[in-house]
Design an enzyme around this catalytic site. Structure first.
Site, PDB file in Angstrom:
ATOM      1  N   LYS A  29       0.868  -1.190   0.000  1.00  0.00           N
ATOM      2  CA  LYS A  29       0.000   0.000   0.000  1.00  0.00           C
ATOM      3  C   LYS A  29       0.891   1.222   0.000  1.00  0.00           C
ATOM      4  CE  LYS A  29      -4.460   1.022   0.214  1.00  0.00           C
ATOM      5  NZ  LYS A  29      -5.621   0.279  -0.273  1.00  0.00           N
ATOM      6  N   GLY A  52     -20.413   6.953   2.890  1.00  0.00           N
ATOM      7  CA  GLY A  52     -19.432   7.235   1.841  1.00  0.00           C
ATOM      8  C   GLY A  52     -20.130   7.449   0.514  1.00  0.00           C
ATOM      9  N   GLY A  62     -18.213   8.131  -2.403  1.00  0.00           N
ATOM     10  CA  GLY A  62     -17.112   8.184  -3.364  1.00  0.00           C
ATOM     11  C   GLY A  62     -17.199   7.023  -4.331  1.00  0.00           C
ATOM     12  N   ASN A  63     -16.056   6.622  -4.846  1.00  0.00           N
ATOM     13  CA  ASN A  63     -16.030   5.543  -5.822  1.00  0.00           C
ATOM     14  C   ASN A  63     -16.771   4.306  -5.308  1.00  0.00           C
ATOM     15  OD1 ASN A  63     -14.831   2.878  -6.679  1.00  0.00           O
ATOM     16  ND2 ASN A  63     -13.974   4.170  -8.270  1.00  0.00           N
ATOM     17  N   GLY A 115     -18.676   3.780  -2.275  1.00  0.00           N
ATOM     18  CA  GLY A 115     -20.012   3.949  -1.701  1.00  0.00           C
ATOM     19  C   GLY A 115     -21.070   4.228  -2.760  1.00  0.00           C
TER      20      GLY A 115
HETATM   21  P1  NAD Z   1     -13.226   8.061  -2.364  1.00  0.00           P
HETATM   22  O1  NAD Z   1     -12.194   9.074  -2.081  1.00  0.00           O
HETATM   23  O2  NAD Z   1     -13.718   7.888  -3.758  1.00  0.00           O
HETATM   24  O3  NAD Z   1     -14.518   8.319  -1.432  1.00  0.00           O
HETATM   25  C1  NAD Z   1     -14.455   8.446  -0.042  1.00  0.00           C
HETATM   26  C2  NAD Z   1     -15.828   8.941   0.404  1.00  0.00           C
HETATM   27  O4  NAD Z   1     -15.873   8.949   1.833  1.00  0.00           O
HETATM   28  C3  NAD Z   1     -16.142  10.364  -0.024  1.00  0.00           C
HETATM   29  O5  NAD Z   1     -17.490  10.416  -0.435  1.00  0.00           O
HETATM   30  C4  NAD Z   1     -15.990  11.184   1.266  1.00  0.00           C
HETATM   31  O6  NAD Z   1     -16.821  12.334   1.288  1.00  0.00           O
HETATM   32  C5  NAD Z   1     -16.466  10.164   2.256  1.00  0.00           C
HETATM   33  N1  NAD Z   1     -16.026  10.427   3.618  1.00  0.00           N
HETATM   34  C6  NAD Z   1     -14.843  10.880   4.057  1.00  0.00           C
HETATM   35  N2  NAD Z   1     -14.857  10.977   5.413  1.00  0.00           N
HETATM   36  C7  NAD Z   1     -16.078  10.559   5.806  1.00  0.00           C
HETATM   37  C8  NAD Z   1     -16.715  10.441   7.044  1.00  0.00           C
HETATM   38  N3  NAD Z   1     -16.092  10.736   8.191  1.00  0.00           N
HETATM   39  N4  NAD Z   1     -17.976   9.986   7.074  1.00  0.00           N
HETATM   40  C9  NAD Z   1     -18.631   9.680   5.929  1.00  0.00           C
HETATM   41  N5  NAD Z   1     -18.078   9.772   4.739  1.00  0.00           N
HETATM   42  C10 NAD Z   1     -16.822  10.209   4.670  1.00  0.00           C
HETATM   43  O7  NAD Z   1     -12.642   6.685  -1.783  1.00  0.00           O
HETATM   44  P2  NAD Z   1     -13.052   5.215  -2.205  1.00  0.00           P
HETATM   45  O8  NAD Z   1     -12.127   4.733  -3.256  1.00  0.00           O
HETATM   46  O9  NAD Z   1     -14.513   5.159  -2.377  1.00  0.00           O
HETATM   47  O10 NAD Z   1     -12.642   4.409  -0.873  1.00  0.00           O
HETATM   48  C11 NAD Z   1     -13.508   4.298   0.253  1.00  0.00           C
HETATM   49  C12 NAD Z   1     -13.034   3.150   1.127  1.00  0.00           C
HETATM   50  O11 NAD Z   1     -13.033   1.946   0.347  1.00  0.00           O
HETATM   51  C13 NAD Z   1     -11.632   3.267   1.689  1.00  0.00           C
HETATM   52  O12 NAD Z   1     -11.587   2.660   2.957  1.00  0.00           O
HETATM   53  C14 NAD Z   1     -10.792   2.466   0.710  1.00  0.00           C
HETATM   54  O13 NAD Z   1      -9.577   2.004   1.278  1.00  0.00           O
HETATM   55  C15 NAD Z   1     -11.748   1.340   0.436  1.00  0.00           C
HETATM   56  N6  NAD Z   1     -11.472   0.608  -0.801  1.00  0.00           N
HETATM   57  C16 NAD Z   1     -11.439   1.238  -1.991  1.00  0.00           C
HETATM   58  C17 NAD Z   1     -11.222   0.498  -3.137  1.00  0.00           C
HETATM   59  C18 NAD Z   1     -11.265   1.118  -4.509  1.00  0.00           C
HETATM   60  O14 NAD Z   1     -11.270   0.356  -5.487  1.00  0.00           O
HETATM   61  N7  NAD Z   1     -11.350   2.420  -4.642  1.00  0.00           N
HETATM   62  C19 NAD Z   1     -10.995  -0.879  -3.056  1.00  0.00           C
HETATM   63  C20 NAD Z   1     -11.050  -1.496  -1.819  1.00  0.00           C
HETATM   64  C21 NAD Z   1     -11.295  -0.736  -0.698  1.00  0.00           C
END
Ligand code: NAD
Length: 407
Positions: A103, A214, A216-217, A219
């Site tokens: 990571k 969440g 983001g990507n 959620g």
């Molecule tokens: P992202 O940056 O696209 O989205 C993160 C989201 O979380 C945003 O909507 C942000 O506003 C929200 N957020 C931040 N702080 C917050 C809080 N305190 N309460 C509620 N919402 C909050 O990130 P992502 O890629 O969606 O990743 C989210 C999680 O999924 C992380 O833990 C990441 O490690 C995990 N993850 C991501 C992937 C991937 O393919 N992107 C794969 C496996 C795991």
């Protein structure tokens, strides 16, 4: 403050209470192979020079090249990156893909930078770490706040430095730059496949009331996929707070609302709620998809769902795990639930190395098979050892890692 790396090691040690893998495996897995910190100088738009701190943790590579995303966040620090790299090791093993765990990250609020500064920073991370990266060595991917565009800058920089034209060192690239079909929704879709595979075994109804933390990507994609399959998303949040509607939210309209107002709050026909309230909302399925340490011993008692699908990494602390177990709430652990992302990243790497481009259907069919297999194998371990799914997943992973480990 919860130290995510300590939490990760606590999870590892908890496995020993149900299956004995021997001291050596635990000793080997309690530290990363290598943890690298670099200073990245960036000349800012105002002419000043700023130094950012960057990281790459290479945790374990017995199953294949180190694999794992790069996180940009103001709170990112080495313990978080170490924990995430450890979970990647377990996750790749659960997913049954020939990849190890790694990571990376940079301590930065990317929203505070211009696009030109962000590009220099991303290329700077690669300049400092190019020696240890490569298709057969270490293959980074996106994570929080890192996008296909950032992956493309990084991939391009790596090619400039090393001359490697395979584009197989970074995954999550735009499709026209060697990315895979289906990488965008992969994590949310993979989580959906896992839930579907285990739904009846966990006693969930066919149509669930779902709460998502969440936007983001992960959620947002998950929320869209669950709605498309007839479930209703009754609450969702971003970092500023969330919205609730008992009869289900219209996501298309909510996206428009966020685009025009910059926030979810104030969405017509819904009630504004805080992130604390969101997590405590009564539902069938709670999907944390933001950050680690969201459900702790402080709020675990108040959680009112039947099942938690951990799409974020590390959203439930080990102490909260115990409380939820007592309450009869099943947790589908991150190392299984969100492994769709790394699985399609692996597909991208494989396509790049073979010079192939698979259709979206091919990617989703392969993803479905992988997720279904790992969900059922995890469930089997849970039953066999009369334990929870987290320990079931760790047992599955440790069996696969131990087989390849040479002491
Ligand atoms: P992202 O940056 O696209 O989205 C993160 C989201 O979380 C945003 O909507 C942000 O506003 C929200 N957020 C931040 N702080 C917050 C809080 N305190 N309460 C509620 N919402 C909050 O990130 P992502 O890629 O969606 O990743 C989210 C999680 O999924 C992380 O833990 C990441 O490690 C995990 N993850 C991501 C992937 C991937 O393919 N992107 C794969 C496996 C795991």
């Amino acid at each position: 403050m919860n130290n995510p790396f300590q939490n990760a090691l606590t999870q590892l040690n908890k496995v020993a209470t149900v299956k004995n893998f021997g001291e050596k495996l635990f000793t080997e897995l309690s530290q990363p192979d290598r943890d690298v910190r670099v200073s990245i100088p960036v000349s800012m738009d105002d002419g000043s020079l700023r130094i950012f701190e960057g990281y790459r943790v290479e945790y374990n590579n017995v199953l294949g090249p180190y694999k794992g995303g790069i996180r940009y966040h103001q709170d990112t620090e080495i313990n978080e990156v170490k924990a995430l790299a450890f979970w990647m090791t377990i996750k790749c093993a659960v997913a049954g893909i020939p990849m190890g765990g790694g990571k990376g990250g940079i301590t930065v609020d990317p929203k505070s930078l211009s696009k030109a500064e962000l590009e220099k920073l991303s290329r700077g991370w690669v300049k400092k770490l190019a020696d240890i990266l490569g298709p057969k060595k270490d293959v980074p991917a996106p994570d929080v706040n890192t996008t296909p565009e950032i992956m493309d800058w990084m991939s391009d920089e790596f090619e400039k430095i090393t001359g490697d034209k395979t584009r197989a060192t970074f995954t999550g690239k735009p499709i026209e730059k060697g990315g895979s079909e289906g990488r965008g929704p992969a994590t949310g879709l993979g989580g959906f496949y896992v839930l579907n595979s285990l739904r009846a075994q966990l006693g969930l109804p066919e149509k669930c009331k779902v709460v998502v933390q969440g936007f983001g990507n992960v959620g947002l994609n998950a929320a869209e996929i669950f709605i498309a399959h007839g479930h209703s998303v009754i609450a969702i949040s971003d970092s500023k707070g969330g919205v609730y509607n008992e009869s289900g939210l219209d996501l298309e309209k909510l996206k428009e609302h966020k685009k025009s107002t910059g926030m979810l709050a104030g969405f017509p026909g819904s009630k504004d709620i805080t992130n604390e309230e969101l997590l405590e909302t009564k539902c069938d399925l709670l999907i944390p998809a933001a950050f680690e340490n969201q459900i702790t011993e402080k709020n675990a008692e108040k959680i009112s769902t039947k099942v938690i699908l951990e799409l974020a990494n590390g959203p439930v602390t080990p102490e909260a795990d115990d409380v939820l177990f007592e309450k009869g709430i099943a947790i589908i652990p991150d190392v299984l639930a969100n492994s769709g992302g790394v699985t399609v990243s692996y597909f991208e790497w494989d396509q790049n190395l073979k010079g192939e481009h698979w259709t979206e259907k091919e990617v989703f069919d392969k993803l479905f098979k992988k997720m279904n297999d790992s969900a059922q194998e995890t469930h089997k371990r849970g039953k066999e050892y009369s334990t929870d799914l987290r320990r079931g997943a760790f047992i599955l992973a440790l069996e696969r890692i131990k087989e390849k480990m040479q002491f």
